[in-house]
Design a protein around this motif. Structure first.
Motif, PDB file in Angstrom:
ATOM      1  N   ALA A 160       8.857  93.729 -24.168  1.00 33.44           N
ATOM      2  CA  ALA A 160       7.722  93.720 -23.251  1.00 33.44           C
ATOM      3  C   ALA A 160       8.045  92.989 -21.949  1.00 33.44           C
ATOM      4  CB  ALA A 160       6.522  93.063 -23.920  1.00 33.44           C
ATOM      5  N   ILE A 161       9.087  92.197 -21.940  1.00 36.12           N
ATOM      6  CA  ILE A 161       9.505  91.483 -20.738  1.00 36.12           C
ATOM      7  C   ILE A 161      10.617  92.244 -20.030  1.00 36.12           C
ATOM      8  CG2 ILE A 161      10.582  89.363 -19.896  1.00 36.12           C
ATOM      9  CD1 ILE A 161       7.672  89.011 -20.755  1.00 36.12           C
ATOM     10  N   ASN A 162      11.582  92.711 -20.790  1.00 42.92           N
ATOM     11  CA  ASN A 162      12.763  93.361 -20.233  1.00 42.92           C
ATOM     12  C   ASN A 162      12.486  94.858 -20.029  1.00 42.92           C
ATOM     13  OD1 ASN A 162      15.329  94.574 -19.872  1.00 42.92           O
ATOM     14  ND2 ASN A 162      16.319  92.895 -20.973  1.00 42.92           N
ATOM     15  N   SER A 164       4.964  88.720  -8.114  1.00 40.98           N
ATOM     16  CA  SER A 164       3.591  88.597  -7.600  1.00 40.98           C
ATOM     17  C   SER A 164       2.564  88.577  -8.719  1.00 40.98           C
ATOM     18  CB  SER A 164       3.278  89.755  -6.646  1.00 40.98           C
ATOM     19  OG  SER A 164       4.169  89.761  -5.559  1.00 40.98           O
ATOM     20  N   CYS A 165       2.783  89.390  -9.759  1.00 36.20           N
ATOM     21  CA  CYS A 165       1.802  89.518 -10.835  1.00 36.20           C
ATOM     22  C   CYS A 165       2.084  88.609 -12.023  1.00 36.20           C
ATOM     23  CB  CYS A 165       1.737  90.971 -11.300  1.00 36.20           C
ATOM     24  SG  CYS A 165       1.216  92.123 -10.008  1.00 36.20           S
ATOM     25  N   GLY A 166       3.292  88.054 -12.101  1.00 37.63           N
ATOM     26  CA  GLY A 166       3.628  87.133 -13.176  1.00 37.63           C
ATOM     27  C   GLY A 166       4.148  87.838 -14.410  1.00 37.63           C
ATOM     28  N   PRO A 167       4.746  87.081 -15.335  1.00 39.54           N
ATOM     29  CA  PRO A 167       5.416  87.675 -16.500  1.00 39.54           C
ATOM     30  C   PRO A 167       4.478  88.353 -17.494  1.00 39.54           C
ATOM     31  CG  PRO A 167       5.379  85.278 -16.657  1.00 39.54           C
ATOM     32  CD  PRO A 167       4.912  85.619 -15.284  1.00 39.54           C
ATOM     33  N   LYS A 168       3.200  87.975 -17.530  1.00 39.75           N
ATOM     34  CA  LYS A 168       2.288  88.587 -18.501  1.00 39.75           C
ATOM     35  C   LYS A 168       1.770  89.948 -18.039  1.00 39.75           C
ATOM     36  CE  LYS A 168       0.651  84.492 -20.964  1.00 39.75           C
ATOM     37  NZ  LYS A 168      -0.532  83.715 -21.420  1.00 39.75           N
ATOM     38  N   GLU A 169       1.503  90.084 -16.746  1.00 41.98           N
ATOM     39  CA  GLU A 169       0.912  91.322 -16.247  1.00 41.98           C
ATOM     40  C   GLU A 169       1.856  92.118 -15.358  1.00 41.98           C
ATOM     41  OE1 GLU A 169      -2.742  90.346 -14.328  1.00 41.98           O
ATOM     42  OE2 GLU A 169      -3.796  89.951 -16.200  1.00 41.98           O
ATOM     43  N   SER A 171      10.161  81.708 -28.539  1.00 39.25           N
ATOM     44  CA  SER A 171      11.368  82.371 -28.054  1.00 39.25           C
ATOM     45  C   SER A 171      11.424  82.367 -26.535  1.00 39.25           C
ATOM     46  CB  SER A 171      11.449  83.808 -28.578  1.00 39.25           C
ATOM     47  OG  SER A 171      10.564  84.674 -27.897  1.00 39.25           O
ATOM     48  N   ALA A 172      10.281  82.598 -25.895  1.00 36.99           N
ATOM     49  CA  ALA A 172      10.238  82.601 -24.429  1.00 36.99           C
ATOM     50  C   ALA A 172      10.623  81.231 -23.871  1.00 36.99           C
ATOM     51  CB  ALA A 172       8.844  83.000 -23.950  1.00 36.99           C
ATOM     52  N   ALA A 173      10.120  80.180 -24.515  1.00 34.26           N
ATOM     53  CA  ALA A 173      10.440  78.825 -24.054  1.00 34.26           C
ATOM     54  C   ALA A 173      11.934  78.533 -24.244  1.00 34.26           C
ATOM     55  CB  ALA A 173       9.594  77.807 -24.823  1.00 34.26           C
ATOM     56  N   ASN A 201       2.880  94.669 -24.278  1.00 30.42           N
ATOM     57  CA  ASN A 201       3.000  95.803 -23.365  1.00 30.42           C
ATOM     58  C   ASN A 201       1.780  96.705 -23.485  1.00 30.42           C
ATOM     59  OD1 ASN A 201       4.289  97.403 -21.447  1.00 30.42           O
ATOM     60  ND2 ASN A 201       6.262  97.217 -22.465  1.00 30.42           N
ATOM     61  N   PRO A 202       0.575  96.126 -23.428  1.00 31.85           N
ATOM     62  CA  PRO A 202      -0.641  96.914 -23.681  1.00 31.85           C
ATOM     63  C   PRO A 202      -0.915  97.968 -22.625  1.00 31.85           C
ATOM     64  CG  PRO A 202      -1.226  94.733 -22.868  1.00 31.85           C
ATOM     65  CD  PRO A 202       0.245  94.713 -23.137  1.00 31.85           C
ATOM     66  N   GLU A 203      -0.678  97.641 -21.375  1.00 31.27           N
ATOM     67  CA  GLU A 203      -1.046  98.579 -20.311  1.00 31.27           C
ATOM     68  C   GLU A 203      -0.163  99.826 -20.332  1.00 31.27           C
ATOM     69  OE1 GLU A 203      -3.827  98.270 -18.877  1.00 31.27           O
ATOM     70  OE2 GLU A 203      -4.057  96.345 -19.895  1.00 31.27           O
ATOM     71  N   LYS A 204       1.144  99.652 -20.580  1.00 30.67           N
ATOM     72  CA  LYS A 204       2.007 100.826 -20.680  1.00 30.67           C
ATOM     73  C   LYS A 204       1.599 101.701 -21.861  1.00 30.67           C
ATOM     74  CE  LYS A 204       6.413  99.646 -18.460  1.00 30.67           C
ATOM     75  NZ  LYS A 204       7.868  99.514 -18.663  1.00 30.67           N
TER      76      LYS A 204
END
Length: 413
Positions: free
Chosen positions: A209-211, A27-32, A194-196, A309-312
């Motif tokens: 930050a993704i995993n 719902s929020c997408g990979p960035k957020e 790397s993501a691509a 991973n700024p919010e965490k």
């Protein structure tokens, strides 16, 4: 994983199953849509006690298996990750004016950085999901730690690093047999490429930050600190910050212990960045949303202008009642010298940035002289010899002559 309830989005709170391929909130997408691993703390309490754990013979992060999101029977790399020493350096205590100072030297891990804690979890999860290839982007330490753990596990790796990555870290990658892609641009450029590539080829994604499982490995440094202090929680834990994943892990580790009743309070967390790249420290101190920053610092491992991973990270500092600070490269070099000469601990620039920040926070009166403080050194100085020489200076050069030696040593002995 009977100890894991599932995953939860830190933005919208949506709960998701802990299944292969689920890494971010749809719902929020990979960035957020960054996810947290949720545990069944009652099940953990039924499974073990801190007394039973302390008597265990496992001398790695897997002594904390009930707190980790891996299956007990999944094969693991043979490398010993974790259980790094917690020192009480009298010289540094005196130098900084702190009565109760401890230094956690995570440069003692197999590839000489704290990132080994995350990477060993990554390769185990890759095996659980049937992946034969694992990839990540990194400023250096995450890359070398992944390459080492993957080599021990027999997995193929593709590593994306910015062109400025120090040669010591590149050498580790190549020795471990990684496919190293040196991206001639910033860390953000390396991350995006790397993501691509990961999406295109279907590789297992180690990017912390993704995993969501990578933070779980990093949190074991907090579990160790608590155990090494006989479950007496320090007043402050101080460490460097780049992407934000490590500081998030430290806070998660202490919160896990609090949830199961193994500790009776939580520490304050102090995050330290370089003034040459301080998007999170600036956002915290100015009480505003973070903004991208230039990557202009010798502390390459935390030179992350667009943290993933700024919010965490910011949540960890705010929830703990802690603080953030930015220090100059000169202060970082000074911390390299001071840590080495007063304690015999050799840290790379990013690894000692926490120590530099600690010194500044003591000077400002934020951290009091009688408070119990743990400073985490996140990486070994041999990873960046060039800046170590810059900090310490050149050796004394002499001809093979006693007379010349005496002249050069005048004033030194």
């Amino acid at each position: 994983m009977k100890n894991v309830l599932g995953l939860r989005c830190i933005k919208c709170g949506q709960e998701l199953p802990a299944l292969p391929g689920v890494y971010t909130c749809p719902s929020c997408g990979p960035k957020e849509g960054i996810l947290d691993v949720e545990y069944d703390y009652q099940a953990i309490k039924r499974e073990t006690t801190r007394e039973e754990l302390s008597q265990g013979k496992e001398r790695s992060i897997f002594r904390y298996l009930p707190f980790l999101p891996v299956k007990p029977d999944t094969p693991r790399p043979h490398l010993r990750v974790g259980m790094s020493p917690l020192y009480q350096p009298a010289g540094l205590r005196q130098s900084l004016g702190l009565s109760h100072l401890y230094v956690k030297d995570d440069g003692q891990n197999p590839t000489a950085s704290l990132k080994d804690r995350a990477s060993i979890i990554a390769v185990i999860k890759a095996v659980e999901e049937g992946a034969g290839t694992i990839a990540c982007s990194s400023t250096g330490n995450a890359a070398s730690s992944l390459a080492g753990s993957a080599a021990a596990m027999g997995l193929k790796t593709f590593i994306f690093v910015p062109g400025r990555a120090p040669q010591g870290k590149i050498a580790q990658l190549l020795i471990f047999g990684a496919n190293v892609i040196s991206v001639q641009g910033s860390y953000e450029d390396a991350f995006s490429l790397s993501a691509a590539a990961i999406e295109r080829f279907g590789w297992y994604n180690r990017n912390a930050a993704i995993n969501p499982y990578l933070v779980e490995g990093k949190k074991t440094v907090a579990l160790e600190i608590a155990e090494q202090l006989n479950w007496e929680v320090p007043d402050w834990v101080v460490l460097s910050v780049g992407d934000g994943c490590t500081i998030a892990g430290v806070w998660k580790g202490f919160k896990d212990l609090y949830q199961v009743g193994w500790i009776d309070r939580l520490p304050k967390i102090a995050g330290v960045q370089s003034t040459g790249c301080s998007p999170l420290a600036d956002a915290f101190l100015e009480n505003r949303p973070w903004r991208p920053a230039a990557e202009n610092t010798i502390a390459d491992s935390i030179a992350v202008g667009v943290p993933r991973n700024p919010e965490k990270a910011l949540r960890a500092v705010r929830e703990s009642g802690g603080t953030m600070i930015a220090v100059s490269d000169e202060e970082i070099l000074d911390a390299m010298r001071e840590l080495g000469r007063t304690s015999g601990i050799f840290g790379e620039p990013a690894g000692v940035t926490g120590t530099a920040g600690l010194k500044a926070l003591v000077k400002q009166g934020v951290i009091k002289p009688d408070e119990k403080v743990v400073s985490i050194v996140t990486g070994n100085g041999l990873k960046d010899v060039q800046n170590a020489i810059k900090a310490a200076g050149e050796p004394i050069k002499v001809e093979p002559s006693l007379n010349e030696l005496l002249l050069k040593l005048e004033g030194r002995i």
